[in-house]
Design a protein around this motif. Structure first.
Motif, short mmCIF file in Angstrom:
data_model
loop_
_atom_site.label_atom_id
_atom_site.label_comp_id
_atom_site.label_asym_id
_atom_site.label_seq_id
_atom_site.Cartn_x
_atom_site.Cartn_y
_atom_site.Cartn_z
N ASP A 68 0.81 -1.21 0.00
CA ASP A 68 0.00 0.00 0.00
C ASP A 68 0.85 1.26 0.00
O ASP A 68 1.96 1.30 0.54
N GLY A 99 -0.26 5.80 -0.07
CA GLY A 99 -1.36 6.72 0.21
C GLY A 99 -1.05 8.04 -0.47
O GLY A 99 0.06 8.28 -0.91
N ILE A 111 -7.05 16.19 1.46
CA ILE A 111 -7.00 14.86 0.85
C ILE A 111 -6.09 13.94 1.66
O ILE A 111 -4.94 14.28 1.93
N SER A 112 -6.62 12.79 2.04
CA SER A 112 -5.85 11.72 2.66
C SER A 112 -6.55 10.42 2.27
O SER A 112 -7.64 10.13 2.76
N GLN A 113 -5.92 9.68 1.39
CA GLN A 113 -6.56 8.48 0.84
C GLN A 113 -5.56 7.35 0.70
O GLN A 113 -4.48 7.55 0.15
N ARG A 114 -5.92 6.19 1.17
CA ARG A 114 -5.08 4.99 1.00
C ARG A 114 -5.15 4.53 -0.44
O ARG A 114 -6.19 4.58 -1.08
N MET A 115 -3.99 4.08 -0.95
CA MET A 115 -3.88 3.52 -2.30
C MET A 115 -3.51 2.04 -2.14
O MET A 115 -2.33 1.72 -2.00
N ILE A 141 -7.32 4.16 -7.89
CA ILE A 141 -8.41 4.87 -7.21
C ILE A 141 -8.53 6.26 -7.81
O ILE A 141 -7.66 6.71 -8.56
N LYS A 142 -9.61 6.97 -7.45
CA LYS A 142 -9.80 8.35 -7.88
C LYS A 142 -10.12 9.22 -6.67
O LYS A 142 -10.81 8.77 -5.75
N VAL A 143 -9.60 10.43 -6.69
CA VAL A 143 -9.99 11.46 -5.72
C VAL A 143 -10.36 12.71 -6.52
O VAL A 143 -9.82 12.95 -7.60
#
Length: 112
Positions: free
Chosen positions: A43, A45, A53-57, A63-65
């Motif tokens: 993983d 992020g 914005i804080s999103q795990r990848m 993924i999309k933000v």
């Protein structure tokens, strides 16, 4: 907003501990649709504090933000999930090397 939608793809390159591209340019007021590709088997992020914005990848995923760039300036984006280290082209790279920049032009003050 400007009404402009910027579609941007950013990849966490496999075993490189870097994002590509590392510099992204846009205009204040643009809506950003960011496709994030994690090429690694672990993983990563994405963190962009200036825009919340804080999103795990997850490993081997896309993924999309989406967000609107509400302020002008230069803002860092970084890996927000500890992801280790390794040797890339004879140089040690780590989680802390996964930093890029968003350069946001102030089109509103330039238009005056």
């Amino acid at each position: 907003t400007t009404g402009v939608v910027r579609e941007i793809t950013v990849a966490a390159k496999k075993d490189q501990w870097r994002f590509e591209p590392e510099v992204i340019e846009m205009d204040q007021g643009d809506k950003v649709v960011m496709t994030l590709i994690n090429e690694d088997t672990y993983d990563h992020g994405i963190g962009i504090d200036a825009f919340g914005i804080s999103q795990r990848m997850p490993a081997n995923s896309t993924i999309k933000v989406e967000f609107v760039v509400t302020k002008a300036g230069e803002f860092p984006f970084y890996c927000s999930v500890p992801c280790g280290e390794g040797i890339v082209d004879g140089v040690k790279r780590t989680h802390f090397d996964m930093i890029g920049k968003l350069r946001v032009r102030d089109i509103f003050s330039e238009a005056k």
